[in-house]
Design a protein around this motif. Structure first.
Motif, PDB file in Angstrom:
ATOM      1  N   ASP A  62       0.859  -1.183   0.000  1.00  0.00           N
ATOM      2  CA  ASP A  62       0.000   0.000   0.000  1.00  0.00           C
ATOM      3  C   ASP A  62       0.896   1.235   0.000  1.00  0.00           C
ATOM      4  O   ASP A  62       2.042   1.175   0.465  1.00  0.00           O
ATOM      5  N   ASP A  63       0.381   2.334  -0.504  1.00  0.00           N
ATOM      6  CA  ASP A  63       1.127   3.583  -0.392  1.00  0.00           C
ATOM      7  C   ASP A  63       1.323   3.910   1.086  1.00  0.00           C
ATOM      8  O   ASP A  63       0.479   3.563   1.928  1.00  0.00           O
ATOM      9  N   ALA A  64       2.407   4.603   1.395  1.00  0.00           N
ATOM     10  CA  ALA A  64       2.676   4.925   2.804  1.00  0.00           C
ATOM     11  C   ALA A  64       3.313   6.297   2.925  1.00  0.00           C
ATOM     12  O   ALA A  64       4.214   6.653   2.155  1.00  0.00           O
ATOM     13  N   ARG A  65       2.842   7.055   3.896  1.00  0.00           N
ATOM     14  CA  ARG A  65       3.517   8.284   4.298  1.00  0.00           C
ATOM     15  C   ARG A  65       4.569   7.894   5.329  1.00  0.00           C
ATOM     16  O   ARG A  65       4.280   7.190   6.307  1.00  0.00           O
ATOM     17  N   VAL A  66       5.799   8.348   5.120  1.00  0.00           N
ATOM     18  CA  VAL A  66       6.909   7.912   5.966  1.00  0.00           C
ATOM     19  C   VAL A  66       7.793   9.107   6.323  1.00  0.00           C
ATOM     20  O   VAL A  66       7.791  10.137   5.641  1.00  0.00           O
ATOM     21  N   PHE A  67       8.540   8.938   7.410  1.00  0.00           N
ATOM     22  CA  PHE A  67       9.608   9.880   7.714  1.00  0.00           C
ATOM     23  C   PHE A  67      10.835   9.421   6.932  1.00  0.00           C
ATOM     24  O   PHE A  67      11.262   8.260   7.052  1.00  0.00           O
ATOM     25  N   TRP A  68      11.386  10.306   6.136  1.00  0.00           N
ATOM     26  CA  TRP A  68      12.472   9.980   5.212  1.00  0.00           C
ATOM     27  C   TRP A  68      13.667  10.883   5.524  1.00  0.00           C
ATOM     28  O   TRP A  68      13.522  12.106   5.620  1.00  0.00           O
ATOM     29  N   GLY A  69      14.828  10.284   5.726  1.00  0.00           N
ATOM     30  CA  GLY A  69      15.969  11.131   6.027  1.00  0.00           C
ATOM     31  C   GLY A  69      17.261  10.355   6.142  1.00  0.00           C
ATOM     32  O   GLY A  69      17.331   9.163   5.808  1.00  0.00           O
ATOM     33  N   THR A  70      18.285  11.027   6.617  1.00  0.00           N
ATOM     34  CA  THR A  70      19.614  10.433   6.734  1.00  0.00           C
ATOM     35  C   THR A  70      19.854   9.929   8.155  1.00  0.00           C
ATOM     36  O   THR A  70      19.233  10.380   9.111  1.00  0.00           O
ATOM     37  N   PHE A  71      20.788   8.996   8.254  1.00  0.00           N
ATOM     38  CA  PHE A  71      21.139   8.410   9.538  1.00  0.00           C
ATOM     39  C   PHE A  71      21.987   9.384  10.361  1.00  0.00           C
ATOM     40  O   PHE A  71      22.919  10.005   9.836  1.00  0.00           O
ATOM     41  N   ALA A  72      21.682   9.483  11.634  1.00  0.00           N
ATOM     42  CA  ALA A  72      22.522  10.260  12.537  1.00  0.00           C
ATOM     43  C   ALA A  72      23.743   9.431  12.922  1.00  0.00           C
ATOM     44  O   ALA A  72      23.612   8.234  13.192  1.00  0.00           O
ATOM     45  N   PRO A  73      24.938  10.007  12.917  1.00  0.00           N
ATOM     46  CA  PRO A  73      26.132   9.261  13.342  1.00  0.00           C
ATOM     47  C   PRO A  73      25.956   8.698  14.747  1.00  0.00           C
ATOM     48  O   PRO A  73      25.327   9.316  15.603  1.00  0.00           O
ATOM     49  N   MET A  74      26.491   7.508  14.965  1.00  0.00           N
ATOM     50  CA  MET A  74      26.399   6.844  16.261  1.00  0.00           C
ATOM     51  C   MET A  74      27.760   6.271  16.651  1.00  0.00           C
ATOM     52  O   MET A  74      28.549   5.906  15.775  1.00  0.00           O
ATOM     53  N   PRO A  75      28.042   6.179  17.955  1.00  0.00           N
ATOM     54  CA  PRO A  75      29.281   5.520  18.392  1.00  0.00           C
ATOM     55  C   PRO A  75      29.196   4.029  18.114  1.00  0.00           C
ATOM     56  O   PRO A  75      28.101   3.478  17.972  1.00  0.00           O
ATOM     57  N   LYS A  76      30.342   3.367  18.016  1.00  0.00           N
ATOM     58  CA  LYS A  76      30.288   1.934  17.703  1.00  0.00           C
ATOM     59  C   LYS A  76      29.613   1.131  18.809  1.00  0.00           C
ATOM     60  O   LYS A  76      29.042   0.079  18.553  1.00  0.00           O
ATOM     61  N   PHE A  77      29.646   1.615  20.037  1.00  0.00           N
ATOM     62  CA  PHE A  77      28.887   1.016  21.137  1.00  0.00           C
ATOM     63  C   PHE A  77      27.992   2.082  21.726  1.00  0.00           C
ATOM     64  O   PHE A  77      28.439   3.209  21.962  1.00  0.00           O
ATOM     65  N   SER A  78      26.726   1.738  21.976  1.00  0.00           N
ATOM     66  CA  SER A  78      25.796   2.720  22.525  1.00  0.00           C
ATOM     67  C   SER A  78      26.076   3.000  23.991  1.00  0.00           C
ATOM     68  O   SER A  78      25.666   4.022  24.521  1.00  0.00           O
ATOM     69  N   GLN A  79      26.783   2.079  24.645  1.00  0.00           N
ATOM     70  CA  GLN A  79      27.086   2.232  26.063  1.00  0.00           C
ATOM     71  C   GLN A  79      28.572   1.997  26.307  1.00  0.00           C
ATOM     72  O   GLN A  79      29.200   1.220  25.605  1.00  0.00           O
ATOM     73  N   THR A  80      29.087   2.671  27.291  1.00  0.00           N
ATOM     74  CA  THR A  80      30.456   2.399  27.702  1.00  0.00           C
ATOM     75  C   THR A  80      30.433   1.287  28.737  1.00  0.00           C
ATOM     76  O   THR A  80      29.365   0.894  29.234  1.00  0.00           O
ATOM     77  N   ILE A  81      31.597   0.777  29.085  1.00  0.00           N
ATOM     78  CA  ILE A  81      31.643  -0.330  30.044  1.00  0.00           C
ATOM     79  C   ILE A  81      31.250   0.120  31.443  1.00  0.00           C
ATOM     80  O   ILE A  81      30.997  -0.715  32.314  1.00  0.00           O
ATOM     81  N   TYR A  82      31.168   1.426  31.666  1.00  0.00           N
ATOM     82  CA  TYR A  82      30.836   1.918  33.004  1.00  0.00           C
ATOM     83  C   TYR A  82      29.405   2.425  33.110  1.00  0.00           C
ATOM     84  O   TYR A  82      29.079   3.183  34.007  1.00  0.00           O
ATOM     85  N   THR A  83      28.551   2.029  32.184  1.00  0.00           N
ATOM     86  CA  THR A  83      27.140   2.380  32.281  1.00  0.00           C
ATOM     87  C   THR A  83      26.302   1.110  32.328  1.00  0.00           C
ATOM     88  O   THR A  83      26.719   0.067  31.837  1.00  0.00           O
TER      89      THR A  83
END
Length: 214
Positions: A113-134
């Motif tokens: 079906d047709d779809a309305r979507v949010f379309w955009g570019t990826f935001a840069p992210m660190p290779k790990f979302s958490q550090t070892i101390y979180t």
């Protein structure tokens, strides 16, 4: 149509997209994706399920679409030229933290079906979302003892080794495009076979880049 009437202002409405999900976009706009469009994603599982019982809202185009001049076809060619597999290339370009998803499988669907979507570019992210101390690496007590920290470091090293390439501290190379489709359900898609994201030969056949064996 999926999400009729959805506009740019709905990007700040949690009924459509949550704050944590909005953080995945560097820039965005709302567009209409026509039915029949082929979509793909890399994921650890085979179902690509969503948190609300539907289908995950995160997808990219298989063929070039609007600003995305490459799609999965281009990602594959980039991966091949750099001697990487599809999983590694998508992680690098689509900014998927190592502790979020192993990206083992290529999942492709057709939008019914047709779809309305949010379309955009990826935001840069660190290779790990958490550090070892979180918190969040399986340490519910959050004691941060020497043994727990070492266990986290070992897990991080294992995931990085399985990534298949030298992972930079920040993911996000070039400009890659994604779509977020709120309210996506199984009845809105037609699924194809789930393929290994590491098998470049099989993916080449699936993407029509080489002839299938007789």
């Amino acid at each position: 149509m999926i999400n009729p009437g959805m506009g740019s202002h709905h990007f700040f409405d949690d009924k459509y997209i949550k704050t944590s999900q909005r953080a995945g976009f560097k820039k965005y706009r709302v567009v209409t994706v026509p039915k029949g469009t082929l979509l793909f994603r890399m994921t650890a599982g085979v179902a690509a399920a969503g948190d609300d019982g539907g289908v995950t809202p995160w997808w990219s185009a298989v063929k070039p679409f609007l600003d995305d001049k490459e799609g999965a076809l281009g990602r594959f060619q980039q991966a091949k030229s750099r001697k990487m597999d599809m999983s590694a290339m998508v992680r690098l370009m689509s900014c998927v933290c190592l502790d979020w998803n192993d990206l083992d499988n290529y999942v492709q669907v057709e939008l019914l079906d047709d779809a309305r979507v949010f379309w955009g570019t990826f935001a840069p992210m660190p290779k790990f979302s958490q550090t070892i101390y979180t918190p969040g690496w399986g340490d519910d007590k959050n004691t941060f003892t020497g043994a727990n920290v070492l266990a986290r470091v070992k897990k991080m090293n294992q995931k990085e080794a399985l990534a298949g390439f030298k992972v930079p501290n920040m993911l996000g190379e070039g400009e890659a495009w994604q779509m977020f489709i709120p309210n996506l359900r199984e009845q809105h898609i037609k699924r194809s076979s789930v393929l290994s994201g590491h098998d470049m030969g099989v993916l080449a056949q699936a993407l029509g880049l080489v002839d299938r064996p007789a």
